[in-house]
Design an enzyme around this catalytic site. Structure first.
Site, mmCIF file in Angstrom:
data_model
loop_
_atom_site.group_PDB
_atom_site.id
_atom_site.type_symbol
_atom_site.label_atom_id
_atom_site.label_comp_id
_atom_site.label_asym_id
_atom_site.label_seq_id
_atom_site.Cartn_x
_atom_site.Cartn_y
_atom_site.Cartn_z
ATOM 1 N N SER A 155 -21.010 5.754 6.089
ATOM 2 C CA SER A 155 -19.854 5.050 5.559
ATOM 3 C C SER A 155 -20.228 4.172 4.369
ATOM 4 O O SER A 155 -20.713 4.675 3.372
ATOM 5 C CB SER A 155 -19.177 4.265 6.683
ATOM 6 N N LYS A 207 5.816 -10.446 5.020
ATOM 7 C CA LYS A 207 4.788 -11.478 5.091
ATOM 8 C C LYS A 207 4.020 -11.443 6.401
ATOM 9 O O LYS A 207 2.810 -11.689 6.434
ATOM 10 C CB LYS A 207 5.425 -12.860 4.897
#
Length: 287
Positions: A155, A207
Site C-alpha cells: 500500500s 457538515k
C-alpha cells in the site's frame, strides 16, 4: 498514557493506504479501548476479533542515517504516518517527514553515492504519501535510489517503493496492495446503551456526514466512497507512472498483494533477492 482519542482520529473515518489485514489487526487490538463490540465489513460481514541481514556497521555520528560503503540506508518500517516528528522509526511507526528529511540530506551528502530505502511496512496514512512519492520520483537520476525490501512493501509503502529506480523483494516478501481503505465506526448504539444521547447541531447539510455518533447514511457513504475512489485512482496512476505500467494493468490488480517472484511477474518488482544479496548487487553496480 496512550492518547486513545488522538489514535481514533487518525484511524477511523479517514482514508488509509494500508492492507485490510493490518487494519483489522490494529482495530481488533484497540477495539476494547474504544468500546467497540463488533467490527463490520462494508458488506455487513463481521470482522473476527479474536532486520537487515548484512553487517551494516555503526552509523556515522553526524548523520541521521547509516552510510555503508557510500550507500545511505533509510529505514521505512511499521505503520507510515504523515508527521512523526523524528528522523527515525519510532514506536512501530515511520513518518513521511523523517523519510523526506533523510532523503534530502542524503541527496546533498557528498559522501553518499546511492540511497537505499530499507522497507518493511504494511502502509499507512494517505496524507503526505503521494507528495513524498513524487519527491522520490523526481530525484531519480541524481543518485541511484533502490528499495530493498526486508520483507514487505504494501500500500502506501509500495507507493514509495514504486518511485525508486529499482525494487528488490525477498522470496517470502510482498509487494502491491495498490488501494485505499476507509473505516467508519458507528458509536450511536454504544452511546445509547450507556444512556447518552448526542444531538448534532450543524450548519451545512453535509457538515455532520460521517459522524461516529450516528449511523452512516447512504449519502455520506456515497461521498466517502467518491473520495476513496479518487485517491485510489491517484494511487493507481502514480504506480503506473513510476513503474512504466499501464493504468489498466495496475487497476486490474484490484489491490492484490504479490509474494516474491509474483511481484516481478506483475511488474511491481525488479528482482528476487535476499536483502544482503541485493545490497551487494547495488555495491557491485556502483563499482
Amino acid at each position: 498514557m496512550i492518547n486513545y482519542p488522538h489514535l481514533a482520529q487518525r484511524l477511523f473515518n479517514v482514508p488509509l493506504a494500508i492492507t485490510p489485514q493490518k487494519a483489522e489487526v490494529v482495530m481488533a487490538a484497540l477495539a476494547d479501548r474504544f468500546g467497540l463490540a463488533r467490527l463490520f465489513h462494508a458488506d455487513g460481514r463481521v470482522v473476527a476479533l479474536d532486520g537487515w541481514d548484512g553487517d551494516i556497521g555503526p552509523a556515522a555520528q553526524d548523520k541521521p542515517y547509516e552510510v555503508i560503503a557510500g550507500v545511505a540506508v533509510i529505514p521505512v518500517s511499521g505503520t507510515l504516518v504523515q508527521k512523526l516528528g523524528t528522523l527515525h522509526p519510532y514506536s512501530g511507526m515511520t513518518g513521511y517527514d523523517g523519510i523526506r528529511a533523510n532523503l534530502s540530506l542524503a541527496l546533498s551528502d557528498d559522501s553518499v553515492r546511492a540511497i537505499v530505502l530499507d522497507i518493511d511496512s504494511p502502509g499507512g496514512e494517505v496524507a503526505g504519501c503521494f507528495d513524498l512519492a513524487d519527491e522520490i520520483y523526481n530525484a531519480r537520476g541524481e543518485k541511484p535510489i533502490w528499495s530493498i525490501l526486508t520483507e514487505n512493501a504494501y500500500s502506501a509503502a509500495y507507493a514509495l517503493a514504486s518511485a525508486t529506480d529499482r525494487i528488490i523483494v525477498p522470496r517470502t516478501g510482498g509487494t502491491g496492495s495498490v488501494g485505499v481503505i476507509c473505516m467508519h465506526v458507528d458509536m450511536s448504539k454504544a452511546l445509547g446503551a450507556a444512556g447518552l444521547n448526542v444531538t448534532i447541531i450543524h450548519y451545512g447539510d453535509k457538515k455532520a456526514n460521517g459522524s461516529d455518533v450516528r449511523p452512516l447514511s447512504s449519502e455520506a457513504l456515497a461521498d466517502i466512497q467518491s473520495d476513496v475512489d479518487a485517491m485510489g485512482e491517484l494511487f493507481v496512476e502514480t504506480v503506473a507512472r513510476n513503474r512504466q505500467l499501464s493504468v489498466r494493468a495496475v487497476r486490474n490488480t484490484q489491490a492484490g498483494t504479490f509474494m516474491g517472484a509474483a511481484g516481478v511477474d506483475i511488474g511491481f518488482a525488479d528482482a528476487v533477492m535476499a536483502p544482503d544479496a541485493a545490497f551487494h548487487a547495488l555495491l557491485a553496480k556502483l563499482g
